[in-house]
Design a protein around this motif. Structure first.
Motif, PDB file in Angstrom:
ATOM      1  N   UNK A 156       0.816  -1.215   0.000  1.00 52.80           N
ATOM      2  CA  UNK A 156       0.000   0.000   0.000  1.00 52.80           C
ATOM      3  C   UNK A 156       0.850   1.266   0.000  1.00 52.80           C
ATOM      4  N   UNK A 157       2.048   1.188   0.551  1.00 51.96           N
ATOM      5  CA  UNK A 157       2.920   2.368   0.626  1.00 51.96           C
ATOM      6  C   UNK A 157       3.802   2.378  -0.623  1.00 51.96           C
ATOM      7  N   UNK A 158       3.423   3.168  -1.585  1.00 54.19           N
ATOM      8  CA  UNK A 158       4.093   3.170  -2.887  1.00 54.19           C
ATOM      9  C   UNK A 158       5.479   3.803  -2.774  1.00 54.19           C
ATOM     10  N   UNK A 159       6.472   3.130  -3.367  1.00 51.29           N
ATOM     11  CA  UNK A 159       7.824   3.678  -3.364  1.00 51.29           C
ATOM     12  C   UNK A 159       7.935   4.783  -4.420  1.00 51.29           C
ATOM     13  N   UNK A 160       9.034   5.538  -4.423  1.00 52.53           N
ATOM     14  CA  UNK A 160       9.146   6.660  -5.370  1.00 52.53           C
ATOM     15  C   UNK A 160       8.981   6.260  -6.829  1.00 52.53           C
ATOM     16  N   UNK A 161       9.447   5.083  -7.210  1.00 50.51           N
ATOM     17  CA  UNK A 161       9.284   4.626  -8.593  1.00 50.51           C
ATOM     18  C   UNK A 161       7.812   4.421  -8.917  1.00 50.51           C
ATOM     19  N   UNK A 162       7.091   3.787  -8.004  1.00 49.56           N
ATOM     20  CA  UNK A 162       5.657   3.560  -8.223  1.00 49.56           C
ATOM     21  C   UNK A 162       4.891   4.882  -8.245  1.00 49.56           C
ATOM     22  N   UNK A 163       5.265   5.809  -7.389  1.00 48.36           N
ATOM     23  CA  UNK A 163       4.609   7.112  -7.383  1.00 48.36           C
ATOM     24  C   UNK A 163       4.815   7.840  -8.714  1.00 48.36           C
ATOM     25  N   UNK A 164       6.045   7.813  -9.202  1.00 50.20           N
ATOM     26  CA  UNK A 164       6.339   8.472 -10.483  1.00 50.20           C
ATOM     27  C   UNK A 164       5.579   7.791 -11.620  1.00 50.20           C
ATOM     28  N   UNK A 165       5.526   6.468 -11.590  1.00 46.62           N
ATOM     29  CA  UNK A 165       4.797   5.742 -12.619  1.00 46.62           C
ATOM     30  C   UNK A 165       3.321   6.078 -12.598  1.00 46.62           C
ATOM     31  N   UNK A 166       2.790   6.211 -11.377  1.00 41.27           N
ATOM     32  CA  UNK A 166       1.366   6.534 -11.277  1.00 41.27           C
ATOM     33  C   UNK A 166       1.091   7.919 -11.853  1.00 41.27           C
ATOM     34  N   UNK A 167       1.946   8.882 -11.571  1.00 43.95           N
ATOM     35  CA  UNK A 167       1.741  10.227 -12.128  1.00 43.95           C
ATOM     36  C   UNK A 167       1.767  10.186 -13.650  1.00 43.95           C
ATOM     37  N   UNK A 168       2.684   9.399 -14.216  1.00 45.20           N
ATOM     38  CA  UNK A 168       2.766   9.299 -15.680  1.00 45.20           C
ATOM     39  C   UNK A 168       1.504   8.652 -16.248  1.00 45.20           C
ATOM     40  N   UNK A 169       1.041   7.577 -15.601  1.00 46.87           N
ATOM     41  CA  UNK A 169      -0.184   6.912 -16.062  1.00 46.87           C
ATOM     42  C   UNK A 169      -1.374   7.855 -15.963  1.00 46.87           C
ATOM     43  N   UNK A 170      -1.442   8.616 -14.866  1.00 49.31           N
ATOM     44  CA  UNK A 170      -2.550   9.551 -14.683  1.00 49.31           C
ATOM     45  C   UNK A 170      -2.552  10.641 -15.745  1.00 49.31           C
ATOM     46  N   UNK A 171      -1.361  11.089 -16.138  1.00 51.61           N
ATOM     47  CA  UNK A 171      -1.296  12.137 -17.166  1.00 51.61           C
ATOM     48  C   UNK A 171      -1.848  11.621 -18.495  1.00 51.61           C
ATOM     49  N   UNK A 172      -1.483  10.399 -18.876  1.00 53.86           N
ATOM     50  CA  UNK A 172      -2.009   9.828 -20.117  1.00 53.86           C
ATOM     51  C   UNK A 172      -3.508   9.578 -20.006  1.00 53.86           C
ATOM     52  N   UNK A 173      -3.903   9.006 -18.870  1.00 54.80           N
ATOM     53  CA  UNK A 173      -5.307   8.684 -18.667  1.00 54.80           C
ATOM     54  C   UNK A 173      -6.151   9.956 -18.625  1.00 54.80           C
ATOM     55  N   UNK A 174      -5.620  10.997 -17.989  1.00 50.68           N
ATOM     56  CA  UNK A 174      -6.351  12.258 -17.918  1.00 50.68           C
ATOM     57  C   UNK A 174      -6.581  12.862 -19.288  1.00 50.68           C
TER      58      UNK A 174
END
Length: 600
Positions: free
Chosen positions: A300-318
């Motif tokens: 549940x506690x996302x590491x910095x790599x996972x956080x960065x990946x999520x931001x990138x996915x959110x930008x495309x998805x948005x």
């Protein structure tokens, strides 16, 4: 599907129960891993009753049957399940176990499948029935399976590695952390049965459950840092074998129960919320420590790599969702767009944005009164047109290798001005959303302590919503991930007492639903982050909003917003324009710029 088909299936099941000497049987939505979303082979409740929600239980007795759902599904269950066959009951006002105990008498024999229920549930019902002189019996074979003649087989799709550049931490390091956890508890092994925990621990993903990239498998993790993976041989490729390495022994899934039995005399950690009753039964002779699955909190506690990946996915998805909303603003007022065609269009926009592997759940595409069904799933029978001067709710998400998304937007289909009630309710939902997004809270705060922030403006008007305000979200894993959540603490809801920690991702999704008229929900995903506050006494946290898509400005009653709320709106939409704008062009960009304009 006709009512006669479900009546025949119910009659067939009653015949199977009679042949097994049972007076009743409990049918949950579950699988051998206590999953929320299950593979087609495990959709027993939907096959039997027609109910297509993600949470529910039916009980079939010789002369009565009932179905139990929570507040998300009170409308849906009545649309999908024949009330002449099944009584409708709401959870937590009652429960399947309570109802069974009420129906039982001296000598009543109630069956259950120990591979589909947790041990605490089974023990609780066993005690209730014993008090009535009745018995709860674990069946050797599920009687639903005996009459479900065309039941699909479990998936044999291959599992595949989740690479380090996306996971951010190698499996060896994760297994060593579990080994240390076991050493601290004086335990020899841990049973990991939740599919997303297996996927996280071994950095593997799969294709066995629609909308969730997991592989049907179990793990026994050992105190020396090694692990046994139990998985169908057909699912293992040379690439996966190389990825797992020598410290992970690969065994046939059929060897899982004998491996559990071989732990007799050992000290074994098992999570009672995530391991089915049959696992505990197979561990007879072992010393069992009941403890939270050691993968759950670090996952549940996302590491910095996972956080960065999520931001990138959110930008495309948005960008994909924004293109869809622009398209919808042009096409829906003309007529001809339906719930199904809108959902299909949104799916296509996501495909075009790049690297979409799946949706993260079936899109909730609800026009008018269907939007008031919280977890509505459109079908050919229920499909409605999006008509001018009406409310449309769309809740959707995507599975990308670098992140899992989940977003809800409520849209006014142009044709006339929204009426005062719709704007009032939407704005109260928005105010609650902003209050939660803006929250600052000390270390040790649980999700239940924040839930009121999102509901306060609805409560002031004498209304509420019958679902949680926020759930955890995985990293290319389950869209509903524990242990954290934001919800009322009543009703025994898991996760409401879990303190929020930096790196956790949750949804922020207050709503309002007027039965027979419309539904409203505003959902963004947020990341818990540490906040630096001058003079702070202790550690404090806040939320970084991860989802960037315009919120329906034509539904806002600006007079109900404070200056602080308008500032949040303006700052949020400026960020939406900065992140999404460079990905759009032409009319879509012009639409985005108009939607992101500051509120006066």
């Amino acid at each position: 599907m006709s009512k006669a088909i479900f009546a025949a299936r119910l009659a067939d099941l009653r015949g199977a129960l009679a042949r097994q000497g049972l007076d009743g049987f409990v049918i949950p939505i579950s699988d051998e891993h206590m999953s929320e979303y299950v593979g087609a082979y495990a959709q027993r409740l939907e096959w039997l009753t027609g109910f297509g929600g993600s949470a529910g239980t039916a009980v079939v007795m010789a002369d009565r049957a009932a179905i139990f759902v929570d507040g998300r599904y009170t409308l849906q269950v009545r649309d999908q399940v024949d009330g002449a066959l099944y009584e409708y009951h709401n959870v937590p006002a009652t429960s399947a176990a309570a109802w069974v105990a009420e129906q039982a008498g001296e000598g009543t024999r109630i069956g259950y499948d120990a591979w589909l229920h947790g041990r605490p549930w089974a023990q609780g019902l066993e005690r209730r029935l014993a008090a009535k002189g009745a018995a709860l019996l674990a069946v050797e074979s599920n009687p639903v399976d005996a009459v479900w003649t065309d039941r699909p087989a479990p998936s044999l799709a291959v599992a595949f590695p989740h690479p380090l550049e996306l996971a951010g931490q190698g499996s060896e390091a994760k297994r060593q952390a579990v080994a240390q956890w076991l050493a601290d508890k004086g335990a020899d092994a841990a049973v990991i049965s939740a599919l997303d925990s297996v996927a996280w621990l071994l950095n593997l993903r799969g294709q066995d459950v629609s909308r969730t990239p997991v592989a049907l498998s179990f793990v026994i993790a050992h105190a020396d840092g090694t692990a046994d993976l139990f998985i169908a041989p057909e699912k293992v490729t040379p690439q996966l074998r190389a990825h797992l390495g020598n410290a992970v022994r690969i065994e046939d899934r059929a060897s899982f129960v004998p491996a559990l039995q071989a732990l007799a005399g050992k000290c074994v950690a098992v999570d009672p919320e995530r391991a089915v009753s049959a696992i505990f039964a197979a561990l007879e002779g072992a010393k069992i420590i009941e403890a939270l699955d050691p993968c759950v909190l670090p996952k549940a506690i996302k590491n910095p790599t996972e956080q960065a990946g999520h931001r990138a996915a959110q930008a495309r998805d948005g960008a994909a969702v924004s293109r869809f909303l622009h398209w919808l603003s042009q096409e829906a007022p003309k007529g001809g767009v339906t719930e199904i065609s809108a959902a299909e269009a949104l799916h296509q926009f996501r495909r075009e944005c790049g690297d979409l592997r799946d949706l993260s759940f079936d899109t909730i595409s609800g026009a008018g009164p269907n939007g008031a069904i919280v977890h509505y799933r459109v079908s050919e029978e229920t499909n409605r047109a999006l008509v001018p001067a009406s409310v449309y709710l769309v809740d959707s998400g995507g599975q990308y290798p670098d992140g899992t998304t989940d977003i809800t937007r409520t849209v006014w289909i142009a044709g006339a001005e929204p009426d005062a009630e719709v704007k009032d309710r939407f704005t109260r939902v928005l105010k609650g959303h902003i209050a939660l997004a803006s929250a600052i809270f000390p270390e040790g705060t649980a999700g239940s302590q924040l839930d009121t922030l999102a509901r306060q403006y609805l409560w002031a008007a004498g209304v509420d919503y019958a679902h949680g305000t926020g759930h955890g979200v995985g990293s290319f894993l389950s869209v509903h991930e524990g242990p954290q959540r934001i919800a009322k603490s009543s009703g025994g809801q898991a996760g409401t007492g879990q303190e929020l920690q930096a790196g956790m991702i949750l949804s922020n999704e207050p709503g309002y639903y007027k039965t027979g008229a419309f539904g409203i929900r505003i959902e963004n995903l947020v990341l818990v982050e540490e906040r630096q506050i001058a003079g702070a006494e202790g550690c404090y946290f806040g939320f970084e909003t991860l989802t960037h898509v315009p919120i329906g400005r034509d539904l806002v009653d600006v007079s109900l917003l404070s200056e602080t709320e308008k500032q949040w709106w303006n700052a949020y939409h400026a960020q939406v324009l900065a992140i999404i704008g460079p990905q759009l062009s032409g009319d879509a960009l012009a639409w985005l710029e108009a939607e992101c304009a500051a509120l006066d």
